[in-house]
Write an enzyme that holds these catalytic residues in place. Structure first.
Site, PDB file in Angstrom:
ATOM      1  CG  HIS A 140      -1.698  -1.253   1.375  1.00 25.36           C
ATOM      2  ND1 HIS A 140      -2.838  -1.543   1.016  1.00 25.36           N
ATOM      3  CD2 HIS A 140      -1.596  -2.461   2.267  1.00 25.36           C
ATOM      4  CE1 HIS A 140      -3.394  -2.449   1.214  1.00 25.36           C
ATOM      5  NE2 HIS A 140      -2.603  -3.078   2.136  1.00 25.36           N
TER       6      HIS A 140
HETATM    7  C1  BDR Z   1      -2.410   0.407   5.647  1.00 24.92           C
HETATM    8  O1  BDR Z   1      -2.331  -0.099   6.898  1.00 24.92           O
HETATM    9  C2  BDR Z   1      -1.259  -0.295   7.518  1.00 24.92           C
HETATM   10  O2  BDR Z   1      -1.202  -1.962   7.859  1.00 24.92           O
HETATM   11  C3  BDR Z   1      -0.021  -0.588   6.178  1.00 24.92           C
HETATM   12  O3  BDR Z   1       0.976  -0.012   6.610  1.00 24.92           O
HETATM   13  C4  BDR Z   1      -0.597   0.604   5.206  1.00 24.92           C
HETATM   14  O4  BDR Z   1      -0.464   1.745   5.631  1.00 24.92           O
HETATM   15  C5  BDR Z   1      -3.030  -0.502   4.712  1.00 24.92           C
HETATM   16  O5  BDR Z   1      -4.543  -0.509   5.027  1.00 24.92           O
END
Ligand code: BDR
Ligand code: CA
Length: 309
Positions: free
Chosen positions: A236
């Site tokens: 992400h």
């Molecule tokens: C986001 O949540 C975290 O677990 C990851 O690092 C990312 O920023 C994805 O939903």
């Protein structure tokens, strides 16, 4: 063309770590701020120091908020492991944080660095603190981008993405005061999946950064297989860095967006009003589509380039 000057606010985190590595190659990183999120602030800060060390990044690191505004701290260790970096072992950290005032550093950087790109890839607690301290923060920035939210669905609850769900009150402050900005939500990050092929390319390059990224990816891919049933893992936070450095790889539309604070089943939801007639004086640029193959390639090539020069 001048390189982007970026400040990365993060909660490493497997994908935060890869975002840091690619930002180290693609941008002039001016600093890193840490926040409680995927794991507690001690771990996220330690991990940021460790990743910066492997990337040979000589930038100030400031520790930030240890807890959300209202929620009890809630982590994502079930995705990222107890330390935040899966089972990956990082070298002993030799550096230390410059301060415990991430919000102050964000405010000061926005004042002193022209066209600064602020990118937040964790819960928005530090950013809410910063804009509360300086209500003109958004106007001082070149741009502001978050990884968080979704136009459709969630990954932590049925409706809510982790970064918003972890601190909805902070997110609400940010959505009310930091527009216009770019929202890199699950709609696009779930299109950019890295898998065994990318891990193998990284491992074969055998640089310190590429070996670290390969190990991070190994863990992320295994967890994504177990949790999502997918062959690859969404990285992400790397998408948020790319949305700044390679905006042509993404397509989005502007909408009013509100953060749900009170819904019984929808707390932490980003409510995107996609009706054609919806008007707002604080538009959020919601990314909807990615050129996945190209984005994946830039992520891998950036990791490979780090330390090979
Ligand atoms: C986001 O949540 C975290 O677990 C990851 O690092 C990312 O920023 C994805 O939903
Ligand atoms: Ca993150």
């Amino acid at each position: 063309m001048a390189r982007v000057r970026m400040l990365l606010d993060c909660d490493p985190g497997l994908d935060d770590a890869i975002a840091l590595l690619i930002a180290a190659h693609l941008t002039d990183l001016v600093g890193i701020t840490t926040v409680n999120g995927n794991v507690g602030i001690d771990h996220t800060t330690h991990n940021a120091l460790a990743i910066a060390q492997v990337a040979q990044l000589d930038v100030p690191i400031h520790r930030g908020a240890a807890r959300p505004y209202v929620n009890e701290p809630i982590d994502a260790a079930y995705v990222h492991g107890a330390t935040g970096l899966g089972s990956v072992e990082v070298p002993d950290v030799t550096g230390t944080v410059v301060s415990d005032d991430a919000a102050g550093f964000i405010v000061e950087s926005a004042r002193s660095i022209a066209d600064l790109e602020l990118v937040a890839v964790g819960p928005l607690t530090n950013i809410a603190d910063a804009v509360t301290a300086d209500p003109d923060l958004r106007g001082r920035l070149g741009g502001f981008t978050i990884m968080g939210g979704a136009a459709v669905g969630g990954n932590t609850t049925a409706t809510s993405e982790f970064n918003i769900w972890a601190d909805p009150e902070a997110a609400d402050v940010v959505f009310r005061t930091m527009a216009p900005f770019t929202m890199v939500g699950l709609d696009v990050t779930h299109q950019v999946l890295l898998g065994p092929a990318e891990r193998d390319r990284m491992r074969a390059a055998a640089t310190p950064a590429s070996l670290l990224a390969a190990d991070l990816l190994d863990y992320a891919v295994a967890r994504a297989g177990e949790l999502r049933g997918s062959a690859g893992a969404p990285i992400h936070d790397a998408c948020a860095v790319l949305a700044v450095t390679h905006p042509h790889l993404f397509a989005g539309t502007d909408h009013p967006v509100e953060v749900e604070l009170t819904g019984t089943h929808t707390r932490g939801m980003t409510v995107v009003d996609a009706r054609p007639m919806a008007e707002t004086d604080r538009p959020i640029h919601v990314l909807r589509d990615a050129d996945s193959a190209a984005a994946i390639d830039v992520i891998v090539e950036s990791v490979l380039a780090l330390g090979s020069s």
